[in-house]
Motif scaffolding. Structure first.
Motif, mmCIF file in Angstrom:
data_model
loop_
_atom_site.group_PDB
_atom_site.id
_atom_site.type_symbol
_atom_site.label_atom_id
_atom_site.label_comp_id
_atom_site.label_asym_id
_atom_site.label_seq_id
_atom_site.Cartn_x
_atom_site.Cartn_y
_atom_site.Cartn_z
ATOM 1 N N GLN A 144 0.851 -1.193 0.000
ATOM 2 C CA GLN A 144 0.000 0.000 0.000
ATOM 3 C C GLN A 144 0.884 1.239 0.000
ATOM 4 O O GLN A 144 1.652 1.472 0.940
ATOM 5 C CB GLN A 144 -0.945 0.030 1.206
ATOM 6 C CG GLN A 144 -1.913 1.213 1.175
ATOM 7 C CD GLN A 144 -2.888 1.208 2.331
ATOM 8 O OE1 GLN A 144 -2.807 0.338 3.215
ATOM 9 N NE2 GLN A 144 -3.809 2.145 2.350
ATOM 10 N N ILE A 145 0.794 2.013 -1.062
ATOM 11 C CA ILE A 145 1.577 3.246 -1.194
ATOM 12 C C ILE A 145 1.138 4.233 -0.118
ATOM 13 O O ILE A 145 -0.051 4.471 0.088
ATOM 14 C CB ILE A 145 1.391 3.850 -2.588
ATOM 15 C CG1 ILE A 145 1.960 2.902 -3.653
ATOM 16 C CG2 ILE A 145 2.050 5.216 -2.690
ATOM 17 C CD1 ILE A 145 1.619 3.304 -5.069
ATOM 18 N N GLY A 146 2.105 4.797 0.574
ATOM 19 C CA GLY A 146 1.797 5.773 1.616
ATOM 20 C C GLY A 146 1.574 7.164 1.057
ATOM 21 O O GLY A 146 2.323 7.630 0.199
ATOM 22 N N VAL A 147 0.519 7.815 1.531
ATOM 23 C CA VAL A 147 0.257 9.216 1.210
ATOM 24 C C VAL A 147 0.140 9.935 2.555
ATOM 25 O O VAL A 147 -0.716 9.594 3.370
ATOM 26 C CB VAL A 147 -1.028 9.402 0.386
ATOM 27 C CG1 VAL A 147 -1.216 10.875 0.031
ATOM 28 C CG2 VAL A 147 -0.974 8.562 -0.886
ATOM 29 N N PHE A 148 0.997 10.916 2.790
ATOM 30 C CA PHE A 148 1.143 11.487 4.122
ATOM 31 C C PHE A 148 0.812 12.973 4.170
ATOM 32 O O PHE A 148 0.940 13.690 3.172
ATOM 33 C CB PHE A 148 2.581 11.285 4.621
ATOM 34 C CG PHE A 148 3.013 9.847 4.648
ATOM 35 C CD1 PHE A 148 2.729 9.037 5.731
ATOM 36 C CD2 PHE A 148 3.695 9.301 3.567
ATOM 37 C CE1 PHE A 148 3.120 7.711 5.754
ATOM 38 C CE2 PHE A 148 4.103 7.971 3.573
ATOM 39 C CZ PHE A 148 3.810 7.172 4.668
ATOM 40 N N GLN A 149 0.413 13.405 5.362
ATOM 41 C CA GLN A 149 0.249 14.825 5.631
ATOM 42 C C GLN A 149 1.617 15.392 6.011
ATOM 43 O O GLN A 149 2.324 14.804 6.825
ATOM 44 C CB GLN A 149 -0.724 15.059 6.781
ATOM 45 C CG GLN A 149 -2.146 14.622 6.519
ATOM 46 C CD GLN A 149 -3.028 14.800 7.734
ATOM 47 O OE1 GLN A 149 -2.548 15.094 8.827
ATOM 48 N NE2 GLN A 149 -4.323 14.624 7.558
ATOM 49 N N VAL A 150 1.962 16.520 5.430
ATOM 50 C CA VAL A 150 3.225 17.181 5.755
ATOM 51 C C VAL A 150 2.897 18.545 6.352
ATOM 52 O O VAL A 150 2.506 19.455 5.621
ATOM 53 C CB VAL A 150 4.117 17.336 4.512
ATOM 54 C CG1 VAL A 150 5.415 18.070 4.874
ATOM 55 C CG2 VAL A 150 4.434 15.978 3.896
ATOM 56 N N PRO A 151 3.026 18.682 7.678
ATOM 57 C CA PRO A 151 2.757 19.992 8.299
ATOM 58 C C PRO A 151 3.686 21.057 7.743
ATOM 59 O O PRO A 151 4.875 20.807 7.513
ATOM 60 C CB PRO A 151 3.033 19.731 9.787
ATOM 61 C CG PRO A 151 2.920 18.243 9.957
ATOM 62 C CD PRO A 151 3.396 17.659 8.666
ATOM 63 N N ASN A 152 3.143 22.238 7.522
ATOM 64 C CA ASN A 152 3.944 23.351 6.995
ATOM 65 C C ASN A 152 4.682 22.952 5.720
ATOM 66 O O ASN A 152 5.893 23.167 5.578
ATOM 67 C CB ASN A 152 4.947 23.833 8.047
ATOM 68 C CG ASN A 152 4.280 24.265 9.341
ATOM 69 O OD1 ASN A 152 3.268 24.960 9.323
ATOM 70 N ND2 ASN A 152 4.839 23.853 10.470
ATOM 71 N N ALA A 153 3.931 22.357 4.795
ATOM 72 C CA ALA A 153 4.542 21.870 3.555
ATOM 73 C C ALA A 153 5.214 22.988 2.762
ATOM 74 O O ALA A 153 6.125 22.722 1.981
ATOM 75 C CB ALA A 153 3.478 21.185 2.690
ATOM 76 N N GLU A 154 4.790 24.228 2.983
ATOM 77 C CA GLU A 154 5.397 25.339 2.249
ATOM 78 C C GLU A 154 6.868 25.555 2.643
ATOM 79 O O GLU A 154 7.601 26.247 1.939
ATOM 80 C CB GLU A 154 4.607 26.627 2.470
ATOM 81 C CG GLU A 154 4.595 27.152 3.889
ATOM 82 C CD GLU A 154 3.550 26.484 4.776
ATOM 83 O OE1 GLU A 154 3.454 26.879 5.956
ATOM 84 O OE2 GLU A 154 2.841 25.592 4.285
ATOM 85 N N THR A 155 7.290 24.946 3.764
ATOM 86 C CA THR A 155 8.681 25.090 4.198
ATOM 87 C C THR A 155 9.576 23.962 3.683
ATOM 88 O O THR A 155 10.770 23.930 3.993
ATOM 89 C CB THR A 155 8.776 25.136 5.729
ATOM 90 O OG1 THR A 155 8.322 23.879 6.275
ATOM 91 C CG2 THR A 155 7.913 26.252 6.296
ATOM 92 N N LEU A 156 9.024 23.019 2.921
ATOM 93 C CA LEU A 156 9.842 21.941 2.364
ATOM 94 C C LEU A 156 10.946 22.516 1.481
ATOM 95 O O LEU A 156 10.731 23.471 0.739
ATOM 96 C CB LEU A 156 8.969 20.988 1.543
ATOM 97 C CG LEU A 156 8.015 20.075 2.322
ATOM 98 C CD1 LEU A 156 7.090 19.341 1.365
ATOM 99 C CD2 LEU A 156 8.783 19.080 3.188
ATOM 100 N N ALA A 157 12.125 21.910 1.575
ATOM 101 C CA ALA A 157 13.280 22.400 0.816
ATOM 102 C C ALA A 157 13.518 21.530 -0.404
ATOM 103 O O ALA A 157 13.671 20.314 -0.272
ATOM 104 C CB ALA A 157 14.527 22.408 1.703
ATOM 105 N N PRO A 158 13.556 22.099 -1.612
ATOM 106 C CA PRO A 158 13.824 21.309 -2.822
ATOM 107 C C PRO A 158 15.210 20.677 -2.776
ATOM 108 O O PRO A 158 16.194 21.337 -2.438
ATOM 109 C CB PRO A 158 13.728 22.353 -3.944
ATOM 110 C CG PRO A 158 12.987 23.512 -3.365
ATOM 111 C CD PRO A 158 13.339 23.530 -1.920
ATOM 112 N N ILE A 159 15.297 19.387 -3.104
ATOM 113 C CA ILE A 159 16.594 18.701 -3.147
ATOM 114 C C ILE A 159 16.853 18.094 -4.522
ATOM 115 O O ILE A 159 17.791 17.325 -4.693
ATOM 116 C CB ILE A 159 16.686 17.617 -2.058
ATOM 117 C CG1 ILE A 159 15.564 16.575 -2.211
ATOM 118 C CG2 ILE A 159 16.650 18.234 -0.676
ATOM 119 C CD1 ILE A 159 15.672 15.425 -1.223
#
Length: 231
Positions: A144-159
């Motif tokens: 089962q592929i995981g789909v997750f909530q990411v709090p403050n997703a706007e702060t994710l850093a592109p890698i």
């Protein structure tokens, strides 16, 4: 202005990159003291970037291992450092071990944070349900592929390669409302017309600033020359 120009150009360059999220710079005003006893002089300080997490449009590919997420949720991928990275670009393939991975070889993670391996005899003949369940032609659940909530997703850093790193490694909760779409990919959420307009405005302001700096240098040069002649 230079940072804004570079970032806007980067967004435009990725307007057709599936799963890409628009990156915007963050600036704040910093007081720098009084100028000749008059008004306070303010400077601009760069404090990082933020993501526009608006969902891009989805388009059909009919590839059984292509998936898109509908709703507020993120796919998780394994990285070399151990901490998962997150993304919305679900173009997957099978590696030599039968794991579902990205083109760069990053395994997609299941609901428990582990990779998903498909039996050799199954191959890509799978069905992926809206909850991420992967089944074969006999309806046997393979993962089962995981789909997750990411709090403050706007702060994710592109890698790079459509992946983003979170600020910390805390466990994430599943995104109950999000749905997985098999045979689809999510397009970039960049709005080319908006970014192009912004690029033109930044270029004009940047050129104007350079002109002012050049004129100021020229005035300073003239003052020095005139004072030199008088002395």
């Amino acid at each position: 202005m230079e940072k804004s120009l570079n970032m806007t150009s980067h967004n435009l360059a990725n307007a057709s990159t599936a799963g890409y999220k628009t990156v915007n710079p963050v600036f704040k005003s910093t007081a720098g003291g009084q100028a000749n006893g008059a008004e306070t002089v303010h400077f601009v300080q760069s404090t990082g970037t933020y993501l526009d997490t608006t969902q891009g449009s989805v388009f059909r590919t009919d590839n059984p291992l292509d998936i898109a997420v509908s709703g507020d949720g993120w796919l998780a991928f394994e990285t070399d450092g151990g901490a998962p990275a997150y993304g919305r670009f679900g173009q997957l393939v099978l590696n030599a071990d039968g794991q579902m991975v990205t083109a760069a070889g990053r395994p997609i993670l299941d609901v428990n944070g582990g990779p998903i391996t498909l039996p050799a005899e199954v191959g890509t003949n799978v069905t992926i349900a809206a909850d991420g369940s992967v089944t074969d032609e006999q309806n046997n659940i393979l993962g089962q592929i995981g789909v997750f909530q990411v709090p403050n997703a706007e702060t994710l850093a592109p890698i790079g390669r459509g992946l983003y790193a979170a600020e910390d490694g805390e466990a994430l909760a599943p995104a109950e409302e999000a749905r997985v779409l098999q045979g689809y990919l999510e397009a970039s959420n960049v709005e080319p017309v908006l970014e192009m307009t912004r690029l033109i405005d930044i270029q004009r302001a940047y050129e104007g600033s350079i002109k002012l700096m050049t004129e100021e240098d020229e005035l300073t040069k003239q003052v020095i020359q005139r004072l030199g002649r008088r002395s």
